[in-house]
Structure formats: C-alpha cells, structure tokens
Design an enzyme around this catalytic site. Structure first.
Site, PDB file in Angstrom:
ATOM      1  N   CYS A 159       0.806  -1.222   0.000  1.00  0.00           N
ATOM      2  CA  CYS A 159       0.000   0.000   0.000  1.00  0.00           C
ATOM      3  C   CYS A 159       0.844   1.279   0.000  1.00  0.00           C
ATOM      4  CB  CYS A 159      -0.991  -0.020   1.158  1.00  0.00           C
ATOM      5  SG  CYS A 159      -0.274   0.102   2.811  1.00  0.00           S
ATOM      6  N   HIS A 197      -5.709   1.723  -4.663  1.00  0.00           N
ATOM      7  CA  HIS A 197      -4.804   1.261  -3.611  1.00  0.00           C
ATOM      8  C   HIS A 197      -4.368  -0.168  -3.890  1.00  0.00           C
ATOM      9  CE1 HIS A 197      -7.912  -1.074  -0.997  1.00  0.00           C
ATOM     10  NE2 HIS A 197      -8.405  -0.917  -2.217  1.00  0.00           N
ATOM     11  N   HIS A 202      -2.963   1.252   6.767  1.00  0.00           N
ATOM     12  CA  HIS A 202      -3.226   1.178   5.326  1.00  0.00           C
ATOM     13  C   HIS A 202      -3.362   2.582   4.749  1.00  0.00           C
ATOM     14  CE1 HIS A 202      -4.314  -0.915   1.667  1.00  0.00           C
ATOM     15  NE2 HIS A 202      -5.362  -0.126   1.514  1.00  0.00           N
TER      16      HIS A 202
END
Length: 336
Positions: free
Chosen positions: A251, A311, A299
């Site tokens: 991420c 993402h 995240h």
C-alpha cells in the site's frame, strides 16, 4: 360306581397375537427404524464447503493482523537504511580526523624520542649557549607556547575523533537493534502470511482485471494529477509486501511510487507518510490526497474523489479502485 378321572384343563393360551407373529412384527419394526434412521442420515445436509466470499472474508480478517506488521517492518527498514547512511557518512568524516591525530601523536613521540635518546637538538643547544639572556628567555617562552599550542591541537583532534566515535557507536548499536527488530517482524510476517497463502490457494484462479480509475474532476494540482495517472496505470498489478514497483506494490509502496513520478519523495511507511503533508478534513479532501485507515494507520490509498480510491489492498487482491468505506478512515493528507 366307577370313579371318574380328574378333569384336565387344556393348557392356557396367551391372549393377543401368536408368538410367531410377534417376532415377525418386531423384526419389521426394527427394519423400519433402521431404514428411517438411514433415511434421516441421508437427508441430513452435509457440511458445505466455504464459498469464495466466505474465504475472502477469512483472508480479510487475517489481513487485519498482517498489514500492521508489514507497515511496522517498512518503518524499521526505512529507519535502518537512514541510520546506515549516517553511519557511513560519519565513518568517512572520521578517516581524516584519525589520520590527523595519528600524525600529531607521531610528531610528539618523535620529539620526545630524540630528546631522551639523542639529547637536546641543535636548536635547543643554540638557545642554551646564547650570551643574550633576553633572547634565551624569549625563545624559551616561544617554545613553551608552541608546545602548549601543539598540545591544544592534539587535544582538539582527539576530542573531535572521540565525538564521532561515540556517535558511530550509538548508531551501530541502533542498527543492531533494528536488525533484530526486522528479524522479529519478518518472522511474524511469515507466520501470518503462511495462513494467508493457505486461504489464497483455496480461491479460484481468475483473469478478470479490476476496473480502472474514473475521470478526475475538480481542481487538482499537476503533481496530484501525475500521481493519480501513475497509480491508475498500475491497476491490476499484484500486491507484494515490501514492493515499491514498478510491477508490484504494497500500500505505501504504491503511494510512494505514484508521487515519486511527480517529483515528491515519500517514505515507504504509512506512519511516516501521515506526517509528510498537510492534514485536511474529509469535506476538504480532493483527488490526489492520501487517505489513511485504522487507528494504527496500517493502510493508505490514493484518493480519487467521490468516496473511491486506488490502492494496493492485500495479498491475493491486485491494485484496484474501491470504496474508502470498507474500513475505518483515519484521515486525509495533502502532499502536493
């Protein structure tokens, strides 16, 4: 008169069905019961195999444990890299200092050796036999000052060298600690990732490519537009923990890669990226902002507006566009 024989009663018969009939009935009832039980067992539903959605949910649950560990690993690795560079820079600075101090010490040692082994030098002898007391006194003062000055120079060199040695020692200790932390984190990652891989193998193989990015509307900086274009070009690329591109990402690796194309440097760690820009409210958020999730900031994605982001989700899920409402939003950061 003849005597009558005693009257014999006929043997009594049981009431109801004959014995043979009862036995047949019992056997039939046993057979019927067995058939009924067997039918019931056959009718009982077998334990159904988990569906794809159920397996996907299991993986997501495991991922909640894994992703913070991966980002912590990224943190330690980025710190380790920075501290190793600092250590190397200090080592380079220490080389001339060590050489200078060694030369100074050699010079002092050489003077002391000549004085004790060969006696006073010619310069010292000339001063001692001088008939001008003022000149001798002045020269002795000069020599004493020179010795003191030399002593101060040597002491200064050694002090600087010791300072850098102490700094390097601290850095070396820190690097050793971080290497141990990295090894511990890697062991945790492997442990959880083993379960992720087990569940992922149960998923059917698919070649469906995730949907691309929507058209970006509104006021967006040129850097943000470049970052969005770069990130969206990676849709479909696999998630690989620790990867920063160009063909696979985690991420924070994806957001780092996207903004690197725009000339903006981000650290490969969500916690650091959280502090590498200006925080904006959800109502102020616009395409190109970083959107973070979880109280531990485990995240991050690149916001595209209208409640969606691009993402790198997790192992088994490639880079894709999805809603930001799938997990708790921690906040938005504008880096351009």
């Amino acid at each position: 008169m003849a005597t009558m024989p005693p009257h014999r009663h006929a043997p009594s018969q049981p009431t109801g069905r004959p014995v043979g009939t009862r036995r047949v009935v019992r056997r039939l009832l046993t057979l019927v019961a067995a058939v009924a039980v067997g039918a019931g067992l056959l009718a009982a539903p077998a334990h159904a195999a988990p569906s794809v959605d159920e397996i996907d949910a299991q993986i997501d649950k495991q991922w909640e444990k894994l992703e913070p560990t991966i980002e912590q690993f990224n943190k330690v690795r980025s710190q380790l890299k920075a501290n190793q560079k600092k250590s190397a820079d200090l080592q380079k600075k220490m080389v001339p200092l060590e050489l200078e101090s060694a030369l100074a010490m050699n010079k002092v040692g050489d003077i002391a050796s000549r004085y004790y082994m060969q006696g006073p030098s010619q310069e010292m002898g000339a001063l001692l036999v001088s008939t001008t007391p003022g000149t001798l006194a002045e020269q002795l003062v000069i020599l004493d000052r020179l010795a003191q000055d030399q002593h101060r120079q040597i002491a200064g060199v050694l002090a600087v060298r010791d300072k850098y040695n102490a700094q390097k020692q601290k850095l070396d200790q820190l690097i050793a600690t971080e290497k141990r932390q990295q090894a511990d984190l890697d062991a945790k990652r492997k442990q959880i990732n083993a379960e992720i891989n087990r569940l992922t193998k149960m998923l059917p193989v698919t070649s469906i490519r995730p949907a691309g990015c929507p058209k970006i509307d509104g006021v967006v900086s040129s850097a943000a537009r470049t970052a969005i274009k770069t990130a969206c070009a990676q849709v479909g690329d696999p998630y690989v923990w620790g990867a920063t591109g160009p063909n696979s990402f985690d991420c924070s690796g994806l957001t780092q890669y996207a903004y690197k194309a725009a000339g903006i440097s981000l650290t490969h760690f969500t916690g650091a990226q959280w502090n590498e820009g200006r925080h904006v409210s959800r109502s102020e958020a616009r395409p190109g902002d970083l959107v973070f999730f979880g109280s531990d900031l485990h995240h991050v994605g690149l916001y595209l507006g209208n409640g969606v982001m691009v993402h790198a989700p997790r192992t088994g899920k490639p880079v894709q566009v999805s809603s930001i409402s799938t997990q708790p939003v921690a906040g938005f950061v504008r880096v351009s």
